[in-house]
Design a protein around this motif. Sequence first.
Motif, PDB file in Angstrom:
ATOM      1  N   MET A  70      34.021  30.037  28.241  1.00  0.00           N
ATOM      2  CA  MET A  70      33.252  28.940  28.815  1.00  0.00           C
ATOM      3  C   MET A  70      33.123  29.135  30.331  1.00  0.00           C
ATOM      4  O   MET A  70      34.099  29.490  30.984  1.00  0.00           O
ATOM      5  N   SER A  71      31.942  28.880  30.863  1.00  0.00           N
ATOM      6  CA  SER A  71      31.719  29.116  32.290  1.00  0.00           C
ATOM      7  C   SER A  71      32.407  28.025  33.133  1.00  0.00           C
ATOM      8  O   SER A  71      32.464  26.861  32.745  1.00  0.00           O
ATOM      9  N   LEU A  72      32.920  28.443  34.270  1.00  0.00           N
ATOM     10  CA  LEU A  72      33.612  27.519  35.178  1.00  0.00           C
ATOM     11  C   LEU A  72      32.598  27.031  36.214  1.00  0.00           C
ATOM     12  O   LEU A  72      32.377  27.675  37.233  1.00  0.00           O
ATOM     13  N   ASP A  73      31.995  25.878  35.918  1.00  0.00           N
ATOM     14  CA  ASP A  73      30.902  25.392  36.747  1.00  0.00           C
ATOM     15  C   ASP A  73      31.451  24.535  37.881  1.00  0.00           C
ATOM     16  O   ASP A  73      31.273  23.320  37.899  1.00  0.00           O
ATOM     17  N   GLU A  86      32.431  41.357  46.050  1.00  0.00           N
ATOM     18  CA  GLU A  86      32.933  41.498  44.671  1.00  0.00           C
ATOM     19  C   GLU A  86      32.765  40.207  43.865  1.00  0.00           C
ATOM     20  O   GLU A  86      32.954  40.198  42.652  1.00  0.00           O
ATOM     21  N   CYS A  87      32.465  39.110  44.563  1.00  0.00           N
ATOM     22  CA  CYS A  87      32.339  37.812  43.877  1.00  0.00           C
ATOM     23  C   CYS A  87      30.894  37.523  43.449  1.00  0.00           C
ATOM     24  O   CYS A  87      30.650  36.547  42.741  1.00  0.00           O
ATOM     25  N   PHE A 120      42.334  35.393  43.384  1.00  0.00           N
ATOM     26  CA  PHE A 120      41.828  34.177  42.729  1.00  0.00           C
ATOM     27  C   PHE A 120      40.307  34.114  42.828  1.00  0.00           C
ATOM     28  O   PHE A 120      39.621  33.787  41.848  1.00  0.00           O
ATOM     29  N   ALA A 121      39.770  34.399  44.013  1.00  0.00           N
ATOM     30  CA  ALA A 121      38.319  34.304  44.219  1.00  0.00           C
ATOM     31  C   ALA A 121      37.585  35.210  43.236  1.00  0.00           C
ATOM     32  O   ALA A 121      36.597  34.795  42.603  1.00  0.00           O
ATOM     33  N   LYS A 122      38.068  36.441  43.086  1.00  0.00           N
ATOM     34  CA  LYS A 122      37.387  37.396  42.191  1.00  0.00           C
ATOM     35  C   LYS A 122      37.473  36.926  40.743  1.00  0.00           C
ATOM     36  O   LYS A 122      36.504  37.015  39.983  1.00  0.00           O
ATOM     37  N   LEU A 123      38.629  36.401  40.356  1.00  0.00           N
ATOM     38  CA  LEU A 123      38.807  35.916  38.981  1.00  0.00           C
ATOM     39  C   LEU A 123      37.901  34.710  38.704  1.00  0.00           C
ATOM     40  O   LEU A 123      37.208  34.648  37.674  1.00  0.00           O
ATOM     41  N   ALA A 124      37.897  33.758  39.643  1.00  0.00           N
ATOM     42  CA  ALA A 124      37.087  32.546  39.443  1.00  0.00           C
ATOM     43  C   ALA A 124      35.597  32.880  39.444  1.00  0.00           C
ATOM     44  O   ALA A 124      34.813  32.289  38.687  1.00  0.00           O
ATOM     45  N   VAL A 151      49.268  35.645  39.461  1.00  0.00           N
ATOM     46  CA  VAL A 151      49.350  34.338  40.133  1.00  0.00           C
ATOM     47  C   VAL A 151      47.974  33.659  40.112  1.00  0.00           C
ATOM     48  O   VAL A 151      47.860  32.448  39.867  1.00  0.00           O
ATOM     49  N   ALA A 152      46.933  34.454  40.344  1.00  0.00           N
ATOM     50  CA  ALA A 152      45.566  33.910  40.325  1.00  0.00           C
ATOM     51  C   ALA A 152      45.258  33.280  38.966  1.00  0.00           C
ATOM     52  O   ALA A 152      44.612  32.228  38.884  1.00  0.00           O
ATOM     53  N   ALA A 153      45.745  33.903  37.907  1.00  0.00           N
ATOM     54  CA  ALA A 153      45.487  33.375  36.554  1.00  0.00           C
ATOM     55  C   ALA A 153      46.162  32.010  36.375  1.00  0.00           C
ATOM     56  O   ALA A 153      45.596  31.107  35.731  1.00  0.00           O
ATOM     57  N   VAL A 154      47.345  31.834  36.951  1.00  0.00           N
ATOM     58  CA  VAL A 154      48.024  30.526  36.858  1.00  0.00           C
ATOM     59  C   VAL A 154      47.241  29.480  37.651  1.00  0.00           C
ATOM     60  O   VAL A 154      47.033  28.348  37.189  1.00  0.00           O
ATOM     61  N   ILE A 155      46.775  29.863  38.839  1.00  0.00           N
ATOM     62  CA  ILE A 155      45.999  28.903  39.651  1.00  0.00           C
ATOM     63  C   ILE A 155      44.719  28.507  38.900  1.00  0.00           C
ATOM     64  O   ILE A 155      44.354  27.323  38.856  1.00  0.00           O
ATOM     65  N   LEU A 156      44.091  29.488  38.271  1.00  0.00           N
ATOM     66  CA  LEU A 156      42.874  29.181  37.507  1.00  0.00           C
ATOM     67  C   LEU A 156      43.182  28.223  36.352  1.00  0.00           C
ATOM     68  O   LEU A 156      42.413  27.292  36.064  1.00  0.00           O
TER      69      LEU A 156
END
Length: 253
Positions: free
Chosen positions: A1-4, A47-48, A20-24, A213-218
């Motif tokens: 699902m897209s993170l809008d 990269e974003c 985090f920025a790249k993951l989000a 860590v980025a995955a947990v923040i997401l």
Amino acid sequence: MSLDKVIVVTGASAGIGAAFAKLAAKRGASLVLVARRETELRAVAAECGANALVVVADVTKRADHERVLTEAISRFGHVDVWINNAGRGMSIATQALTDDDFDEMMRVNVKSALYGMQTAVAHFQERGTGHVINVSSLLGRVPFATFRSAYCAAKHALNALTACLRVDVSRSHPGVHVSTVSPGVVATEFGVNAIGGGPDSRTMPGSQTAEEVAAVILDVVEHPRADAYTRPGAREMIAAYYAAEDLAELEKG
Ligand SMILES: NC(=O)c1ccc[n+]([C@@H]2O[C@H](COP(=O)([O-])OP(=O)(O)OC[C@H]3O[C@@H](n4cnc5c(N)ncnc54)[C@H](OP(=O)(O)O)[C@@H]3O)[C@@H](O)[C@H]2O)c1
């Protein structure tokens, strides 16, 4: 699902913020990338993808937060999530701390986030919705690394401010969330950037990756909650620390 969602990330030029920025971005979020180093920020933005705005700012300056919000609104119309991630370490024992050392830790780790919280929450209260996430540290719960004394103190202060804000805001604006995320050691340049030197976080045993860590923040973005740790067992370790009859016994190691 897209993170809008439109997400402001401070400290996005490196380490956890960049990961985090790249993951989000991959998940479809629009990003507002904040830090002082423009070249590094632009590299992360590249990269974003198209929905990344670079705002060069110093989070220790209150006015810079207002400018971040203004630029975010002018590009994306609003902000959904504001992540106070920028921070810095210091390796100086309590007895050796100068006034300037202590003030610097409070400026970059506490006042920076205070300005971010005040700026973001005013916007979120107007909208009736929004989410502040403060990146703290396990050292903000348990001061195990005594050489990071003022950093531990700053992250403890950050946690207290975060909790006070959460309670206040939840009463008047239940659609506005306030979270703390506390990593343990993460393999970033945090250690080499620490004032006073100290161990390199990238080679410390048991360090997590910035991506973990980025995955947990997401996950906290997607499932807002008060408090999250990035390491399994962290919550139990902290509970055991505070349950001890005599802390001195624990501190013997
Ligand atoms: N790495 C760890 O072991 C660890 C463990 C627990 C918690 N944390 C926390 O995680 C957060 C991110 O740290 P990290 O590991 O990603 O460290 P890092 O690789 O050193 O990155 C720190 C980021 O903060 C930015 N920053 C520092 N001072 C700033 C200022 N005055 N204004 C704007 N941006 C500023 C830096 O960008 P510029 O230099 O371009 O401004 C950089 O993007 C910090 O809050 C840290 O305390 C880290």
